[in-house]
Motif scaffolding. Structure first.
Motif, PDB file in Angstrom:
ATOM      1  N   GLU A  79     -26.811  38.955  -1.028  1.00  0.00           N
ATOM      2  CA  GLU A  79     -25.357  39.432  -1.645  1.00  0.00           C
ATOM      3  C   GLU A  79     -24.410  40.175  -0.396  1.00  0.00           C
ATOM      4  N   PRO A  80     -23.389  39.729  -0.398  1.00  0.00           N
ATOM      5  CA  PRO A  80     -22.472  40.499   0.438  1.00  0.00           C
ATOM      6  C   PRO A  80     -22.540  41.707   0.393  1.00  0.00           C
ATOM      7  N   ASN A  81     -22.382  42.739   1.184  1.00  0.00           N
ATOM      8  CA  ASN A  81     -22.315  44.154   1.296  1.00  0.00           C
ATOM      9  C   ASN A  81     -20.859  44.745   1.598  1.00  0.00           C
ATOM     10  N   GLU A  82     -20.851  45.901   1.598  1.00  0.00           N
ATOM     11  CA  GLU A  82     -19.418  46.399   1.592  1.00  0.00           C
ATOM     12  C   GLU A  82     -18.571  46.150   3.123  1.00  0.00           C
ATOM     13  N   ALA A  83     -19.645  46.127   4.083  1.00  0.00           N
ATOM     14  CA  ALA A  83     -19.063  45.918   5.309  1.00  0.00           C
ATOM     15  C   ALA A  83     -18.677  44.233   5.427  1.00  0.00           C
ATOM     16  N   ASP A  84     -19.481  43.517   4.689  1.00  0.00           N
ATOM     17  CA  ASP A  84     -19.052  41.875   4.757  1.00  0.00           C
ATOM     18  C   ASP A  84     -17.644  41.937   4.164  1.00  0.00           C
ATOM     19  N   LYS A  85     -17.440  42.648   2.882  1.00  0.00           N
ATOM     20  CA  LYS A  85     -16.328  42.397   2.089  1.00  0.00           C
ATOM     21  C   LYS A  85     -14.922  43.188   3.049  1.00  0.00           C
ATOM     22  N   ALA A  86     -15.387  44.186   3.371  1.00  0.00           N
ATOM     23  CA  ALA A  86     -14.188  44.674   4.427  1.00  0.00           C
ATOM     24  C   ALA A  86     -13.943  43.705   5.784  1.00  0.00           C
ATOM     25  N   ASP A  87     -14.936  42.920   6.274  1.00  0.00           N
ATOM     26  CA  ASP A  87     -14.667  42.112   7.222  1.00  0.00           C
ATOM     27  C   ASP A  87     -13.787  41.074   6.757  1.00  0.00           C
ATOM     28  N   VAL A  88     -14.326  40.372   5.824  1.00  0.00           N
ATOM     29  CA  VAL A  88     -13.375  39.393   5.113  1.00  0.00           C
ATOM     30  C   VAL A  88     -12.156  39.715   4.853  1.00  0.00           C
ATOM     31  N   ALA A  89     -11.921  40.794   4.204  1.00  0.00           N
ATOM     32  CA  ALA A  89     -10.398  41.202   3.945  1.00  0.00           C
ATOM     33  C   ALA A  89      -9.561  41.434   5.117  1.00  0.00           C
ATOM     34  N   LYS A  90     -10.044  41.966   6.341  1.00  0.00           N
ATOM     35  CA  LYS A  90      -9.718  42.021   7.495  1.00  0.00           C
ATOM     36  C   LYS A  90      -9.201  40.774   8.204  1.00  0.00           C
ATOM     37  N   ARG A  91      -9.990  39.857   8.100  1.00  0.00           N
ATOM     38  CA  ARG A  91      -9.779  38.571   8.867  1.00  0.00           C
ATOM     39  C   ARG A  91      -8.624  37.798   7.874  1.00  0.00           C
ATOM     40  N   LEU A  92      -8.714  38.003   6.624  1.00  0.00           N
ATOM     41  CA  LEU A  92      -7.800  37.325   5.671  1.00  0.00           C
ATOM     42  C   LEU A  92      -6.426  37.676   5.739  1.00  0.00           C
ATOM     43  N   SER A  93      -6.301  39.069   6.217  1.00  0.00           N
ATOM     44  CA  SER A  93      -4.786  39.835   6.354  1.00  0.00           C
ATOM     45  C   SER A  93      -4.036  39.194   7.581  1.00  0.00           C
ATOM     46  N   VAL A  94      -4.833  38.850   8.793  1.00  0.00           N
ATOM     47  CA  VAL A  94      -4.177  38.201   9.781  1.00  0.00           C
ATOM     48  C   VAL A  94      -4.484  36.757  10.007  1.00  0.00           C
ATOM     49  N   ALA A  95      -4.887  36.190   8.882  1.00  0.00           N
ATOM     50  CA  ALA A  95      -5.317  34.607   8.818  1.00  0.00           C
ATOM     51  C   ALA A  95      -3.921  33.797   8.721  1.00  0.00           C
ATOM     52  N   HIS A  96      -3.742  32.648   9.489  1.00  0.00           N
ATOM     53  CA  HIS A  96      -2.673  31.805   9.362  1.00  0.00           C
ATOM     54  C   HIS A  96      -3.098  30.480   9.035  1.00  0.00           C
ATOM     55  N   GLU A  97      -2.732  29.675   8.142  1.00  0.00           N
ATOM     56  CA  GLU A  97      -3.169  28.340   8.129  1.00  0.00           C
ATOM     57  C   GLU A  97      -2.611  27.462   8.914  1.00  0.00           C
ATOM     58  N   LEU A  98      -3.364  26.499   9.456  1.00  0.00           N
ATOM     59  CA  LEU A  98      -2.844  25.667  10.618  1.00  0.00           C
ATOM     60  C   LEU A  98      -1.953  24.506  10.066  1.00  0.00           C
ATOM     61  N   GLU A  99      -2.389  24.052   8.994  1.00  0.00           N
ATOM     62  CA  GLU A  99      -1.599  23.033   8.326  1.00  0.00           C
ATOM     63  C   GLU A  99      -1.505  23.333   6.849  1.00  0.00           C
ATOM     64  N   THR A 100      -0.229  23.145   6.420  1.00  0.00           N
ATOM     65  CA  THR A 100      -0.009  23.227   5.058  1.00  0.00           C
ATOM     66  C   THR A 100      -0.721  22.418   4.017  1.00  0.00           C
ATOM     67  N   SER A 101      -0.805  22.924   2.801  1.00  0.00           N
ATOM     68  CA  SER A 101      -1.711  21.958   1.890  1.00  0.00           C
ATOM     69  C   SER A 101      -0.621  20.762   1.454  1.00  0.00           C
ATOM     70  N   GLU A 102      -1.042  19.894   1.077  1.00  0.00           N
ATOM     71  CA  GLU A 102      -0.333  18.678   0.790  1.00  0.00           C
ATOM     72  C   GLU A 102       0.456  18.781  -0.654  1.00  0.00           C
ATOM     73  N   LYS A 103       1.614  18.549  -0.500  1.00  0.00           N
ATOM     74  CA  LYS A 103       2.435  18.522  -1.833  1.00  0.00           C
ATOM     75  C   LYS A 103       2.507  17.329  -2.675  1.00  0.00           C
ATOM     76  N   GLN A 104       1.731  16.359  -2.083  1.00  0.00           N
ATOM     77  CA  GLN A 104       1.740  14.865  -2.818  1.00  0.00           C
ATOM     78  C   GLN A 104       0.361  14.914  -3.582  1.00  0.00           C
ATOM     79  N   PRO A 105       0.423  13.964  -4.511  1.00  0.00           N
ATOM     80  CA  PRO A 105      -0.970  13.861  -5.411  1.00  0.00           C
ATOM     81  C   PRO A 105      -1.924  13.295  -4.273  1.00  0.00           C
TER      82      PRO A 105
END
Length: 127
Positions: free
Chosen positions: A8-34
């Protein structure tokens, strides 16, 4: 730790994920088409637009993309298709070649029907 073992993820894992998500940028946008489209239009098409519509249809490549979407969980379709292409190169080549053959058959059929109709009209008009 092996792949089979999990924890199970501990608090350090959760904090690390939150930190990485705050600066993450998607390289490609999601598809708008079906996710699956065969390239054919929904409204009636006539003439040259019909031929263009048939030439854009990719029945077997859509099948390949469907399998890539179902099998891989990558964030973008391009990554999913690339992963399936690397895993099954013969299936990819088969789908691409089958699309080419299907397009050729459809073009010959549509052109043959149109030619037959034109010859029939010409025969009735001039003979």
């Amino acid at each position: 730790m092996s792949h089979e073992e999990s924890r199970e993820p501990n608090e350090a894992d959760k904090a690390d994920v939150a930190k990485r998500l705050s600066v993450a940028h998607e390289l490609e946008t999601s598809e708008k088409q079906p996710l699956v489209s065969n390239g054919l239009r929904d409204e009636p098409v006539t003439g040259i637009a019909l031929l263009a519509s048939i030439m854009q249809a990719t029945f077997f490549t859509d099948l390949f993309c469907y399998h890539a979407d179902a099998r891989f969980g990558h964030p973008t379709r391009q990554e999913r298709v690339s992963a399936l292409q690397e895993a099954h190169p013969k299936f990819y080549l088969w789908c691409r070649n089958a699309d080419f053959i299907a397009r050729a058959i459809l073009m010959v059929a549509v052109t043959g029907v149109a030619s037959t109709a034109a010859v029939g009209v010409a025969i009735r008009l001039f003979y």
